[in-house]
Design a protein around this motif. Structure first.
Motif, mmCIF file in Angstrom:
data_model
loop_
_atom_site.group_PDB
_atom_site.id
_atom_site.type_symbol
_atom_site.label_atom_id
_atom_site.label_comp_id
_atom_site.label_asym_id
_atom_site.label_seq_id
_atom_site.Cartn_x
_atom_site.Cartn_y
_atom_site.Cartn_z
ATOM 1 N N SER A 169 19.725 -3.668 6.305
ATOM 2 C CA SER A 169 19.512 -3.994 7.713
ATOM 3 C C SER A 169 18.060 -4.413 7.926
ATOM 4 C CB SER A 169 19.833 -2.757 8.553
ATOM 5 O OG SER A 169 19.629 -3.015 9.906
ATOM 6 N N VAL A 170 17.834 -5.366 8.809
ATOM 7 C CA VAL A 170 16.489 -5.795 9.207
ATOM 8 C C VAL A 170 16.504 -6.000 10.715
ATOM 9 C CG1 VAL A 170 14.720 -7.578 9.023
ATOM 10 C CG2 VAL A 170 16.070 -6.984 7.019
ATOM 11 N N HIS A 171 15.516 -5.420 11.391
ATOM 12 C CA HIS A 171 15.390 -5.606 12.835
ATOM 13 C C HIS A 171 13.970 -5.213 13.232
ATOM 14 C CE1 HIS A 171 15.864 -1.213 13.195
ATOM 15 N NE2 HIS A 171 16.819 -1.363 12.289
ATOM 16 N N PRO A 172 13.502 -5.657 14.390
ATOM 17 C CA PRO A 172 12.151 -5.291 14.824
ATOM 18 C C PRO A 172 12.030 -3.792 15.057
ATOM 19 C CG PRO A 172 13.064 -7.055 16.189
ATOM 20 C CD PRO A 172 14.176 -6.538 15.332
ATOM 21 N N GLY A 173 10.851 -3.250 14.815
ATOM 22 C CA GLY A 173 10.569 -1.870 15.183
ATOM 23 C C GLY A 173 10.244 -0.964 14.020
ATOM 24 N N ARG A 174 10.352 0.343 14.291
ATOM 25 C CA ARG A 174 10.097 1.383 13.296
ATOM 26 C C ARG A 174 11.222 2.394 13.364
ATOM 27 N NH1 ARG A 174 5.739 0.853 10.709
ATOM 28 N NH2 ARG A 174 5.655 2.948 9.850
ATOM 29 N N GLU A 175 11.408 3.107 12.265
ATOM 30 C CA GLU A 175 12.437 4.133 12.210
ATOM 31 C C GLU A 175 11.836 5.365 11.560
ATOM 32 O OE1 GLU A 175 16.832 4.212 10.282
ATOM 33 O OE2 GLU A 175 16.246 2.409 11.400
ATOM 34 N N GLY B 129 13.673 18.711 4.051
ATOM 35 C CA GLY B 129 12.366 19.116 4.561
ATOM 36 C C GLY B 129 11.358 17.985 4.570
ATOM 37 N N GLN B 130 11.656 16.883 3.900
ATOM 38 C CA GLN B 130 10.759 15.730 3.902
ATOM 39 C C GLN B 130 11.189 14.757 5.006
ATOM 40 O OE1 GLN B 130 11.114 14.233 -0.138
ATOM 41 N NE2 GLN B 130 9.365 15.469 -0.802
ATOM 42 N N ALA B 131 10.271 13.875 5.363
ATOM 43 C CA ALA B 131 10.547 12.881 6.389
ATOM 44 C C ALA B 131 10.122 11.517 5.882
ATOM 45 C CB ALA B 131 9.796 13.223 7.675
ATOM 46 N N ALA B 132 10.652 10.485 6.482
ATOM 47 C CA ALA B 132 10.280 9.111 6.144
ATOM 48 C C ALA B 132 10.090 8.334 7.441
ATOM 49 C CB ALA B 132 11.361 8.462 5.287
ATOM 50 N N GLU B 133 9.110 7.442 7.430
ATOM 51 C CA GLU B 133 8.869 6.542 8.559
ATOM 52 C C GLU B 133 8.551 5.183 7.967
ATOM 53 O OE1 GLU B 133 6.084 5.997 12.533
ATOM 54 O OE2 GLU B 133 5.555 7.519 11.064
ATOM 55 N N PHE B 134 9.169 4.143 8.516
ATOM 56 C CA PHE B 134 8.986 2.822 7.914
ATOM 57 C C PHE B 134 9.229 1.725 8.940
ATOM 58 C CE2 PHE B 134 13.204 4.486 7.216
ATOM 59 C CZ PHE B 134 14.057 3.457 7.578
ATOM 60 N N SER B 135 8.687 0.546 8.616
ATOM 61 C CA SER B 135 8.924 -0.632 9.432
ATOM 62 C C SER B 135 10.338 -1.116 9.163
ATOM 63 C CB SER B 135 7.939 -1.743 9.071
ATOM 64 O OG SER B 135 8.370 -2.970 9.645
ATOM 65 N N THR B 136 11.066 -1.403 10.211
ATOM 66 C CA THR B 136 12.440 -1.852 10.043
ATOM 67 C C THR B 136 12.526 -3.364 9.826
ATOM 68 O OG1 THR B 136 12.658 -1.896 12.446
ATOM 69 C CG2 THR B 136 13.465 0.074 11.286
ATOM 70 N N GLU C 236 23.870 11.723 -4.811
ATOM 71 C CA GLU C 236 24.593 12.854 -5.395
ATOM 72 C C GLU C 236 25.066 13.875 -4.360
ATOM 73 O OE1 GLU C 236 22.072 14.504 -8.415
ATOM 74 O OE2 GLU C 236 22.169 12.701 -9.641
ATOM 75 N N GLY C 237 25.674 13.439 -3.314
ATOM 76 C CA GLY C 237 26.243 14.387 -2.362
ATOM 77 C C GLY C 237 25.935 14.017 -0.928
ATOM 78 N N PRO C 238 26.619 14.653 0.009
ATOM 79 C CA PRO C 238 26.414 14.335 1.421
ATOM 80 C C PRO C 238 25.008 14.729 1.893
ATOM 81 C CG PRO C 238 27.845 16.246 1.203
ATOM 82 C CD PRO C 238 27.593 15.728 -0.188
ATOM 83 N N VAL C 239 24.558 14.054 2.935
ATOM 84 C CA VAL C 239 23.252 14.363 3.526
ATOM 85 C C VAL C 239 23.402 14.500 5.030
ATOM 86 C CG1 VAL C 239 21.941 13.146 1.744
ATOM 87 C CG2 VAL C 239 22.557 11.945 3.822
ATOM 88 N N GLU C 240 22.508 15.279 5.619
ATOM 89 C CA GLU C 240 22.376 15.346 7.068
ATOM 90 C C GLU C 240 20.930 15.027 7.403
ATOM 91 O OE1 GLU C 240 23.824 18.936 8.855
ATOM 92 O OE2 GLU C 240 25.905 18.380 8.458
ATOM 93 N N ILE C 241 20.752 14.133 8.370
ATOM 94 C CA ILE C 241 19.406 13.745 8.790
ATOM 95 C C ILE C 241 19.299 13.824 10.301
ATOM 96 C CG2 ILE C 241 19.034 12.236 6.797
ATOM 97 C CD1 ILE C 241 19.504 9.827 8.687
ATOM 98 N N LEU C 242 18.073 13.985 10.761
ATOM 99 C CA LEU C 242 17.731 13.859 12.164
ATOM 100 C C LEU C 242 16.891 12.596 12.247
ATOM 101 C CD1 LEU C 242 17.813 15.206 14.973
ATOM 102 C CD2 LEU C 242 15.639 16.275 14.393
ATOM 103 N N THR C 243 17.309 11.642 13.065
ATOM 104 C CA THR C 243 16.645 10.348 13.082
ATOM 105 C C THR C 243 16.240 9.939 14.492
ATOM 106 O OG1 THR C 243 16.818 8.034 12.362
ATOM 107 C CG2 THR C 243 18.816 9.052 13.209
ATOM 108 N N ILE C 244 15.174 9.174 14.558
ATOM 109 C CA ILE C 244 14.712 8.614 15.827
ATOM 110 C C ILE C 244 14.632 7.110 15.655
ATOM 111 C CG2 ILE C 244 12.847 8.497 17.528
ATOM 112 C CD1 ILE C 244 12.048 11.333 16.699
ATOM 113 N N PHE C 245 15.358 6.401 16.510
ATOM 114 C CA PHE C 245 15.333 4.943 16.520
ATOM 115 C C PHE C 245 14.581 4.469 17.744
ATOM 116 C CE2 PHE C 245 19.749 5.863 14.955
ATOM 117 C CZ PHE C 245 19.595 5.402 13.659
ATOM 118 N N ASP C 246 13.844 3.376 17.599
ATOM 119 C CA ASP C 246 13.354 2.710 18.795
ATOM 120 C C ASP C 246 14.514 1.846 19.313
ATOM 121 O OD1 ASP C 246 13.437 0.459 17.156
ATOM 122 O OD2 ASP C 246 11.264 0.210 17.088
ATOM 123 N N HIS C 247 14.275 1.079 20.345
ATOM 124 C CA HIS C 247 15.354 0.309 20.974
ATOM 125 C C HIS C 247 16.033 -0.631 19.976
ATOM 126 C CE1 HIS C 247 17.679 -1.611 24.087
ATOM 127 N NE2 HIS C 247 17.192 -2.789 23.746
#
Length: 195
Positions: free
Chosen positions: A124-130, A153-160, A170-181
């Motif tokens: 995916s590519v779109h304006p903003g940050r995630e 326990g780690q976090a990631a932030e990147f330009s979208t 290797e298995g299911p994940v659960e994340i808490l995410t913040i999207f801009d518009h």
């Protein structure tokens, strides 16, 4: 004045005083900024004077807020969000913020499993940050040509604007995410359009 109006009047007075104190301002400091006398301002804050609309506008401006935010009603419904899970193959999403939030961000909890295949989601590519933090499992984050493992326990932030994909390692994940518009439109509505 009804009980509801009295209650809202009290909330507005508390907001004015709270914002003033948060800025470290005395009554004199705020009074000078909104062109009211310190005694008038004191009577407004203590409830000994009725608040007039022509006083609220300069008060809001001086306190760095808007009139809408100053007089915004309060209720438990404005506080508690009861997310309903939305399911797609390999992806369950719980929307944890209100639609059309004031700051333009969307908060969501996501559970991703191996059932969500790479060919289904692509890059995916779109304006903003995630931003996201890993609650459980290990995320396989693809950013352009790189694959980065993000552990619990780690976090990631990147330009979208970088082609990206959030997957599992290797298995299911659960994340808490913040999207801009832009991210909310690309990830939430795009995925829902395929339902």
């Amino acid at each position: 004045m009804t009980q509801e109006e009295l209650s809202m009047d009290t909330v507005i007075r508390q907001r004015i005083k709270g914002l003033r104190l948060a800025k470290g301002w005395s009554l004199d400091s705020l009074a000078a900024r909104c062109f009211l006398s310190p005694s008038t301002l004191s009577r407004i804050e203590t409830g000994h004077r009725r608040i007039a609309l022509d006083q609220l506008v300069p008060l809001a401006k001086a306190l760095g807020t808007t009139l809408d935010q100053l007089v915004e009603p309060t209720s438990d419904e404005d506080v508690v969000i009861r997310p309903e899970p939305e399911h797609q193959p390999g992806l369950t999403t719980w929307l944890l913020s209100r639609e059309h939030s004031a700051n333009g961000t969307t908060v969501a909890k996501m559970r991703i499993t191996q059932e969500r295949s790479v060919k289904d989601i692509g890059l995916s590519v779109h304006p903003g940050r995630e931003w996201f933090t890993v609650l459980s499992g290990t995320v396989s984050l693809v950013l352009g040509e790189r694959t980065i493992l993000v552990h619990p326990g780690q976090a990631a932030e990147f330009s979208t604007m970088v082609p990206h994909r959030i997957g599992v390692h290797e298995g299911p994940v659960e994340i808490l995410t913040i999207f801009d518009h832009g991210g909310e439109r690309a990830h939430m509505h795009h995925d829902h359009a395929s339902d």
